[in-house]
Structure formats: C-alpha cells, structure tokens
Scaffold this motif. Structure first.
Motif, short mmCIF file in Angstrom:
data_model
loop_
_atom_site.label_atom_id
_atom_site.label_comp_id
_atom_site.label_asym_id
_atom_site.label_seq_id
_atom_site.Cartn_x
_atom_site.Cartn_y
_atom_site.Cartn_z
N SER A 1145 0.81 -1.22 0.00
CA SER A 1145 0.00 0.00 0.00
C SER A 1145 0.84 1.26 0.00
O SER A 1145 0.45 2.29 -0.58
N SER A 1146 2.02 1.24 0.64
CA SER A 1146 2.83 2.46 0.75
C SER A 1146 3.85 2.61 -0.37
O SER A 1146 4.45 3.68 -0.51
N PHE A 1147 4.06 1.58 -1.17
CA PHE A 1147 5.08 1.66 -2.23
C PHE A 1147 4.73 2.70 -3.30
O PHE A 1147 5.57 3.51 -3.69
N PRO A 1148 3.48 2.75 -3.82
CA PRO A 1148 3.18 3.77 -4.83
C PRO A 1148 3.38 5.20 -4.33
O PRO A 1148 3.88 6.06 -5.06
N ASP A 1149 3.01 5.47 -3.08
CA ASP A 1149 3.19 6.82 -2.54
C ASP A 1149 4.66 7.19 -2.47
O ASP A 1149 5.05 8.30 -2.84
#
Length: 1162
Positions: A1145-1149
C-alpha cells in the motif's frame, strides 16, 4: 427566540447588502427576504411552515428561470433558497444558478454565489465539476476578495480527485504578500493533507516556511498540519522542537498582538496546540524533553488566572508534563494542579480534574491514592458525567485485588443507565476486566451473565465470540477448565428453567451453544431434560430466526439415543413446513443424522476436537478454475468494500486521465481498469504456493501465502510433513453494544475483608477500591506491563506447539541462513568467511532519536553535524528487526585485525585496512580511499566524508547490488598513534541488516584505514528512514572517545529495475489493488517529452521502461525484497499523468514522491 430573530434580521443586510441604501441597519419593509423570515417566525405549526415554504420555493423557481431577473435579484433569490435549505427543504433547482452566480457578476454576486455553493453542494456532487474553471480563474485573480472566496471553497468542498487541478495555484499562494491569502492557502493545504496526504508530500518544506511566517495567523494555521504529521511520525520533526518552544515562550510572554488575546489570555488556543505538539515530540526522549521544562513551567505559572480558558491550558500542561520525560519539580506542580481541580466545588472543574487524573494514573498510579476519598464521593455525585468519568478512572486502576469491587460499582451504574453509548462502552470494559482479572470461575460466569443481559441485542458478536472461544479453547489446567464449563452449564440451565422471554437474543444463542457442547460434562444430568428446555426455547414467541438456528445446532449435537432421537425427530418434522429456508435445511440435516448414527458420530464427535480440523481458508483447490476463468476474460474478484468504493468513484466527478490501453499487437491483455478482463491466465509464479507479497489480505487475488495445497487437478494430493507455522487468528476486541433491558440476574459478590470498626463505610470502600496501588505493590494499569498473570490463560493449540517447535527450528535455520548469506556475500565480494562472532550486549541496537535533518541530493543522505564545506551529503546503513527474533548486531559481529598495505594498493580480500599517505587529511580522504576491487565494477555512489575529529575520520559509499544495498564504511586513522578498541555501531528500526563485517577492531595503526560492510534491506517502503550511528575508540587506556552521527536513507536506494514483457506487465497490473494517481511535471526541453521524462526517472530511480506506445508508456520496478510496482504514464497536456499500482500500500506513494523530486531537481 425573538432576540435571535432580531439579531439575524439586523445582521443580514450588512452581510449581503440587500437594502437599497448602503449601511442600512435593518431589513427594509419591502425586502422579500425580511418578509419571508417574519412570516416563518409567526407560524404556529409544522404544517403551516411546510405549506408556506413550498409556496416560496415555487415562486423562487419561477423567478430564477426568468430571463429578466437581474443579478441583484438573483442574489436575494439565492439567499432565500439557502434559508429554505437550512430549514430542511430541498431547493435543488437553485444549485446550477448558484454556480452561475459565482461565475459572473460583481464581487457581491460572487460572494453570494460561493456561499450558496458551499451550502448546497458536497464533495461528491456531480455539479461540482462545473465550478473548477471558476475557481482556477479566481485563484489567479488580482482581487484579494475573489482569491479568498476561491480558497475557502477549495478547502470546504473540493474532493481529492480535483486537488491536482488547483494544487499548483494554492501552492503559489503560500508566498502571497497578503497574510490572509497565505493563511487560507495553508488551511486549504491542511485539508488536502487530510484527504490525500501523498499529493502534498513534495511541499513539506514550504510548511516550514509557513511556520516561520511573520504573521502569527499564518503560523497558527500551519500548526494544524504539523500536529497531524507529528502524530504520524514524531521522529521526523525532532529538529523543530526548538522552534515550537520559542513560539510558545513568545506566546506565553505576551509578544503577540492584542488581537490574539481572549479575556486577557494571550492566544489560548495556540498555546494548547503547541502543548499537544510538544507532548508528542518529548515522549520517551530525555534530551528533547529537557528543552521544554522551562517553557512548561512558565505556562503553568502564567495560567493561574480564574477563568475557564486558563483551566483548559492547565489541563494540556498537565498532560504534556506527564507525557514527556519526567521531571520531579514539574510533576509536583502538575499533581497540585490536578488536586485543585478535583477538590473544586465547580462541576466543570471537578470533571476536568477527574479526566486529567484518569490520564495521569497510567503513568503514576499512586496519585489516585492522594484523592481516594474525593473519588469515593464522586461515585455518588448527582451529575452523571462525574459518575461516568469516575468509573473510567476506576477502570484504569483495576487489578486482581480490587476487580470485584470495581466491577460491582460499574454494574450498579449500568443498571440505572439509559444512555446507549455509555452502556456499550462500560459493558465492553466489564467483559475485558472479567476475562483479565476474574478471581474464580463462579464469579466469571456470573459477571458475564450480567454482561450479556445488559448488552442486549445491540451487542456485536465480539464479546460472545470471545467468551465462547475461551470456553472452547480452555485454560492450561484441565481441572479448572472442566469446572468452568460445568458451572456455565448449571448456570444456564437455571436461566432456562426460569422465565427467559425477556432475555436478549445473543444471550440465548450463547446459552444454546454452551448446553449443546458441554451439557454432557455434568454428571447425572438427563440429556432429555436439556432437549426439552431447548425445544421450549425453540417454540417460544419472540425468538429470532438466527437464535432458532443456534438452538437447532445444539439439538443436533444432543440427539444421540433412542428417547432423545424421538424428541429431535419431532422437532425436525415440525420444521419441514417452515417458510425459513435455513431452518428447513437444518431440520432436513437433523433428520438424516438421526437416521444414520455412524454419520452423526463422525460429523459431530463428542467431545468435539479443538484442533484436528485443517481448514484451507483460501480455497486453493479452486486455483485452476480461477486461472481458466481469468484466461477466458473474467474479471478478478473484488471484495465488497472495494466494489462500493469504486462505485462511489464512478458516480463522483473525476479529473483523472484515462488509463493505458495497449494494442493487441503488443499484448493480448488490455490494461484499462480493475474491471478490465485479461485473456491470459495467471503465471505459475502467482499460483497457490506463491509467496508473492501481493498475496496479502485486502488485495483482489486469492490469499494463498502459507496455505497448504491439498487439492489439485488429479484430486486429493498426498501430504508431506511441513514446518510452516499456520496463521494465527487475532482475538476479537471487547467493544460491545447493549440495549435498555434491565438485568434480571444478580451476581453475588464476595464480601470485602473486615475492616477495623473505627473505619466508616466510605473508608472501607476506599480500602477495597485502591488496594494494590501502594508503592510496595505493583500497579496493574492498562497499557503497562502487568505483573498479575490473567486467570484464563488460553491452552496452546496443537499447531501452536508445532509452531513453537518450528520457531526453534527456524531460529537454528536462521543462524544457518545468516551463515549462508554471509558465505555468499564474502565468497562473492571478499572471498573470506567472517571471523567468530563476538557476543556482546553493549552492541544491541538502540532506538533512533533523530535531532535534525537537511535535504541532500538524489540518492543522498542527511546527516547531523557534518561540515557544510564537505557537501553535507552522507550515507549510512540501516537495519530492521525481521520476523526471526535474532540479535543481528550480536550474532553477526566479527573481529578483524587490519594489516598495513602500501600506498595506493588495492585492498585484497583477506584484509580490511590500508595505509594512508602521511600528508592526507580527513578532508581529502575521499580522494585516497577506494572501494575493494570486487565492488568497483558495481553501481555505487561517491565516497564522501561523514564526520571526523582530530584522530578518526569516517567516510562511506553506497553500492547498489541487485539483491541488496551494500554500505561500505571507511574508518581512517589520520594520526600516527595506534587507536585501540575501535567499534562502529549503526541503529535503525525500519530496515533489516543482513550482514556486517569489520565493525570491531582491537587496534588500528596510524595512517591506515579499515573497511566495514553492511548489507541492508527494506521490507516495507518508507519515504525516508532515519538512522543513528556511533564510533568509539581509545587513544590511551581509559581515554575513550565517541563520535555520533545520524541521517536517513530513502526508498530510492532500495529500488531496482523489474524486467518484464508487456504480457507479464498486463497480468501483474490486474492482480494489484493498491494504486495512486497523480500528475507530474513533463520535461519539454529536449526531444520527445515522454521519452526524456522517462529516461530521467530511469536514471535517477533505476526503473525499467517496459514499452512506449505513442503518448503512453509503462514502467516497472521492484524493492530489494521483490515487491513490484508498476507505473502507467500518459502525456496529458503539459503534464505527465501517472498511475501506479503495487502489492504494497505504501510503495506507490513513496515512488511517486521520489519521481516528483527527481523531476524537480532535473
């Protein structure tokens, strides 16, 4: 009411300028709005009001549609429409006219139009899209009023999909010359941060500029953003502690303009905001807390005025003092302040004191002893809020010695309480205390009986499920386990023998399950009696269908034997004609089980096995079917919450660009949306046995990680022994709901110990409530480590036992795996195995306490204490605790004896040191030091100096391997003397350290350097990860020197290219659910803008460009642990619209943030 109406009528003309004469004090007699309001206030019934307003709305609708209506008339019509909406009557026909009024006319018309739009529309309204161009135009206007109105509307009703359209203009307003514009811009960005934090990550530096703004209003507005960000990551803002302390000191000292004073108190809300921020930053940090002591003491001293607002400041001061690292003087003053609150005769102050005391007892339980008699008096207070807060305080100080008295007080309050919220909250607390501190089985069952009775049918299934699970799993003592179940059976039989028509449905369900499972444990109990009681409950009026299903399940378990079978068969026959399909199905199953005794014994054995069933929760036997369906064009499964979210997004207006659609000539799958079908099946790498990180809860693919494959195309697969640890089930929370029903079952409480006759009743109660809180006893406070062992310690499962064995084997294997990793590392790089590890507790990792940061260039680091003349860029290794609880620092520590080499020689594999020229200095080490020969051909950064003193200089270099980030640290002795006991230590909780070498040396000759290697991994993406490091050495025995440094690494250091074909890209795209969309800067200074932009991102972030088709491109990358991230790019006007998807979930951000930084720095 008449005063309110008169004030409203007086204020409206000046606000809306509706009168013909400027400055008129009252609505004119000819004003239609004034007449309308007067008519409303003269009505005597709701029916008359509805009739009048419907007539008024019909008149307004005709007038707004007329082409002869002037702007001034339209303004008044909008105000009348708003008044009707505020009264609860829909005026949807006026919405479009409000938007038109905001788009044209003078400032007065635009103000009325914007006001109407902000009241009429919400974030998901479809007409909001028509307002975007108007807002963009007004944001660029030279009229300050128009800019203010646009910023106000943006911060109120703009959704996250429209943020990219207005973000650049709002960002520009941070440097506007007018302070009101800057203040509104900061508040708009605060709203953006709340709804889409990833879209404002690139302007965090400008938030600091707003914090230092010369206008106090702008500075105050920025504190809202900082409070939110500090709550999420306090360590990232430790360097701002001095700024916050300075601001608070100036505010307390009255340095702000008098306009910020409230009842002669300087900026009280600003003080409270700063105190909350300081309490977060000073938690568990002694050095940071020490800088706050003086200003907190000053705040306490100056807030001793007798006014409500000063009491609020004192409350925040007390919370801050007990949150940060303690200081005796401040704690004494805070305790005195709490005492003044609690002893105050004013109800508001007493409530505030109890609330403060409830917070404080979590840190210092003895403080409650000082006010025990006051707390006893509050239990009988006439104000319900005082009682409620007192019970909350007692809940915080509950332990095994006073649990019975406190639970009885809470239940006594619940019997007289009619507030749903209070009942829900307190019932959950009682259930938690009963399971945690129950003195015996009888008390536990009786207390839970009252909980179920008070909870009622509003109670969620969490509390009954936890109670039934405790009974099923049992405790560690088989004798106590059997006694608990037998007592539960006896209690519930007595309940059913009485009138149970008033009992809640969930309580009846619990009774049915317990009797069906454990009634056989009671000796001498006739099972036919139990069946008759359950049959009576089944026929009882008012019993829900769900409860009847529970009763039928219990009857099915009890129907063995001839007499019992006849009773159960009669029940099954009576259900054959019911309209409820579930009950009819259960009755059919009951009849078949009665007729086949052997089948009944296999399906429902007695006693029921707890751990013999193996459940394939992921349904891995359906993988082949799913793959075939996907290959045939079926859409991937989506959870219900995801479908609802996408349905809401489809209904709402969006400014996002369309996704990439690949031509069939390049790929046989179409990448358009999550609903787009793929004609290609999932590859074998994503099958049931795949450990792909995307196979996690919440994604749109099967959750197959760690699940044994038991079915295949050929049928049942033969099983082999495996050491995999099955997934454990999380315990449900104890949050419950309840109804208004009265408790009909009283529980018998053990009498308190006899007290001396000289003690009165209140003193006896106090001695029972506050037992165990003295200094000689260990206080059992919620949220702290408790010495009391819970009575009900769940029995370990069979698979838990195997899990423990597995963990032991895993620890052994982890050691071997570390050895294997070290062999691979040193075999490929240094061709030498590490020396014997040194077991030393002084090298255990320490938590990070970052004290500051500064921005570095791409792939660079931030280090405190580095000379600016050296560039300020630093690198450091990081570590993180893995699933295996191994002490990485201790287990991998090696001792290396460096040998001197000739100047300029290449470092051989068996040595870690080299001679330095006698003329070299720390400032020029980077020109002399070289990487080992095995690493020189790998991508790496420059060798840069970290920190130095008169004896030792530390430099570093980052080597980007395909499987890890290798940190190479150089320790250079710049003197002629020998340095002894040189030890280097790095600490970081967010990263995993795979191996290290050369961090401890017995001696280091003069003018030599030593090399230390760290291999680090990032398992969960972080935009920036802080770290700390120390280097200690001795120049003489007893003369120890220590160098401290800190800094941070970024996600960009751990990103590697992911080489994929277009077809593989399409399959992965459909399997990911975590995505982010954003517009990036498009480079137009050279050649094809798309190719130029993607090449910059490729060079800076090590991305792999899969394909470029016209104005669209697809890119792929991965973290070092293998977690992929896919990016779809499309030229959209003068910007690049990107869509990122990943299994994390945090990789794209994080990747989006570094893409923005890379394009900005280009």
């Amino acid at each position: 009411m008449s005063d309110v109406v008169e004030k409203t009528l007086t204020a409206l003309p000046s606000l809306l300028s509706l009168d013909s004469q400027p400055g008129a004090g009252k609505l004119s007699s000819t004003s239609k709005l004034g007449q309308f309001i007067r008519n409303i206030t003269e009505l005597t019934s709701k029916h008359e009001e509805e009739k009048l307003i419907k007539k008024e709305l019909a008149v307004i609708k005709d007038q707004v549609s007329s082409p002869y209506t002037t702007m001034r008339q339209m303004r008044e019509l909008m105000v009348r429409s708003m008044y009707c909406e505020m009264l609860g009557y829909e005026a949807s026909f006026a919405y479009i006219h409000a938007i038109k009024l905001a788009q044209q006319g003078t400032v007065l018309e635009k103000r009325a139009g914007y006001l109407a739009v902000s009241l009429f529309l919400n974030e998901n309204h479809e007409l909001l899209l028509l307002l975007v161009n108007t807002v963009l135009k007004d944001l660029q206007s030279t009229n300050i009023i128009e800019v203010c109105m646009a910023l106000t509307v943006v911060s109120q009703i703009f959704p996250k999909d429209m943020i990219p359209a207005v973000l650049p203009l709002v960002e520009e307003k941070l440097s506007h010359p007018k302070e009101i514009i800057r203040r509104k811009a900061v508040l708009a960005l605060y709203k953006f941060y709340l709804i889409a934090p990833n879209q404002v990550q690139h302007i965090h530096g400008k938030f600091r500029k707003a914090l230092c703004d010369k206008d106090p209003g702008v500075m105050t507005s920025s504190l809202h953003i900082y409070l939110q960000m500090i709550q999420e990551s306090p360590d990232s803002y430790k360097d701002l502690v001095g700024s916050f302390v300075t601001i608070l000191r100036q505010v307390v000292g009255g340095k702000l303009p008098l306009d910020f004073n409230y009842h002669s108190i300087p900026a009280p809300w600003l003080q409270m905001q700063l105190l909350r921020i300081l309490s977060l930053l000073g938690r568990e940090d002694q050095s940071t807390s020490e800088t706050m002591y003086d200003v907190l003491n000053e705040s306490l001293r100056r807030a001793e005025m007798n006014h409500n607002i000063t009491y609020a400041i004192l409350y925040e001061c007390v919370k801050a003092i007990y949150t940060i690292h303690p200081k005796a003087e401040l704690l004494e003053k805070a305790a005195k302040c709490i005492g003044n609150f609690v002893l105050s005769p004013k109800i508001n102050l007493k409530y505030l004191g109890l609330k403060a005391l409830t917070y404080v007892v979590q840190h210092d339980a003895s403080l409650a002893l000082q006010h025990q008699m006051t707390i006893i008096e509050c239990l009988d207070h006439s104000d319900l809020l005082i009682k409620r807060e007192t019970l909350e305080l007692l809940f915080r100080i509950t332990n095994a010695q006073n649990v019975t008295v406190i639970v009885e007080r809470i239940l006594s309050f619940l019997r007289l309480c009619n507030d749903d919220y209070t009942i829900i909250d307190l019932v959950g607390k009682v259930a938690e205390l009963a399971e945690k501190y129950a003195p015996d089985n009888e008390w536990f069952i009786q207390t839970m009986t009252v909980v179920f009775s008070l909870g009622g049918d509003l109670m969620p299934p969490d509390i009954p499920s936890s109670f039934l699970r405790l009974l099923a799993e049992g405790s560690q003592s088989e004798v106590d386990d059997r006694q608990l179940k037998v007592y539960a059976v006896n209690s519930y039989l007595s309940v059913l023998n009485d009138d149970c028509s008033h009992l809640p449905q969930r309580f009846l369900q619990v009774i049915s399950w317990v009797l069906g499972e454990y009634s056989y444990l009671r000796e001498g109990l006739d099972q036919e009696e139990v069946i008759l009681l359950l049959k009576k409950l089944l026929d009882q009026r008012g019993v829900s269908a769900e409860t009847r299903s529970w009763v039928l399940s219990a009857l099915t378990k009890l129907c063995r034997g001839s007499g019992r079978a006849e009773l159960a068969l009669a029940v099954a026959e009576s259900l054959s004609s019911t309209l409820d399909t579930v009950l009819r199905q259960q009755g059919h199953e009951l009849r078949h089980l009665i007729q086949d005794g052997s089948l009944h014994a296999r399906v429902l054995p007695q006693p029921a096995p707890a751990n013999s069933l193996e459940v394939d929760s992921s349904l891995s036997f359906l993988d082949g079917f799913v793959s075939d369906a996907l290959a045939a064009g079926a859409a991937p499964y989506k959870p219900p919450h995801q479908r609802q979210e996408e349905l809401g997004q489809q209904r709402a207006p969006t400014l996002e660009p369309y996704a990439l659609s690949l031509p069939m000539s390049l790929s046989s799958c179409t990448v358009t949306d999550r609903q787009s079908p793929s004609v290609l099946s999932m590859s074998s790498g994503l099958s049931a046995n795949s450990t792909e990180p995307s196979q996690r809860a919440g994604v749109a693919t099967l959750m197959l990680e760690g699940v044994k494959r038991v079915w295949g195309k050929e049928g049942y697969l033969p099983q082999r022994d495996t050491s995999e640890t099955p997934a454990t089930v999380e315990e449900p929370s104890d949050v419950v709901q309840s109804s208004h029903q009265q408790v009909v079952i009283d529980i018998s409480q053990p009498e308190p110990e006899p007290e001396p006759p000289q003690l009165d009743k209140k003193q006896q109660l106090a001695s029972s409530l506050f037992v165990g809180l003295g200094s000689q006893n260990s206080a059992c406070l919620l949220g702290k480590t408790e010495a009391t062992v819970p009575r009900f310690r769940r029995k370990p499962h069979l698979n838990d036992a195997s899990s423990s064995g597995t963990s032991e084997r895993s620890s052994d294997s982890s050691h071997s795996s570390h050895s294997t990793a070290d062999s691979f590392l040193y075999g490929g790089l240094l061709e030498e195995e590490p020396a014997t590890p040194i077991q030393s507790s002084r090298h255990a990792p320490q938590p990070i306490a970052a004290s500051g940061s500064c921005e570095a260039r791409q792939h660079g680091l931030t280090v405190n204490g580095v000379d600016e003349n050296r560039g300020g860029a630093v690198v450091c290794a990081k570590e993180e605790k893995r699933a295996h609880p191994t002490q990485l620092i201790e287990s991998d520590m090696v001792r290396v004896r460096p040998n001197a080499l000739a100047e300029g020689a290449v470092v051989p594999p068996q040595n870690c040191s080299r001679h330095l020229p006698s003329t070299s200095s720390c400032g020029s080490d980077s020109e002399v030091l070289k990487l080992p020969f095995e690493l020189q051909n790998l991508p790496h950064s420059d060798i840069i100096s970290l920190i130095s003193d008169s004896h030792l200089c530390i430099s570093c270099c980052r080597v980007f391997r395909e499987d890890a980030l290798l940190i190479v640290l150089f320790l250079s002795n710049s003197t002629e003397m020998v340095l002894c006991d040189v030890a280097l230590e790095l600490s970081c909780e967010e990263l995993q350290m795979g191996s290290l070498r050369g961090n401890v040396m017995e001696s280091m000759a003069g003018r030599t350097s030593s090399v230390c290697h760290y291999t680090v991994f990032m398992e969960r993406p972080h935009t920036h990860v802080p770290f700390t490091g120390t280097v200690s050495y001795q120049t003489q025995p007893g003369h120890k020197h220590t160098l401290h440094f800190s800094g941070k690494l970024t996600t960009a250091d751990f990103i590697r290219p992911l080489v994929l074909s277009t077809e593989e890209y399409g399959k992965l795209w459909l399997s990911f659910s975590h995505d982010v969309k954003q517009n990036l800067r498009l480079l137009t200074d050279a050649g094809d803008p798309l190719i130029a932009t993607l090449n910059v991102l490729k060079d800076c972030l090590q991305l792999h460009i899969v394909d470029i088709i016209g104005s669209e491109g697809i890119v792929a990358c991965r973290l070092l642990d293998g977690a992929p991230c896919l990016m779809h790019c499309r030229v959209h006007g003068a910007s690049l619209a990107v869509w990122l998807r990943s299994s994390l979930s945090s990789f794209p951000d994080c990747l989006l943030y570094h893409c923005q930084r890379a394009l900005q720095e280009h």
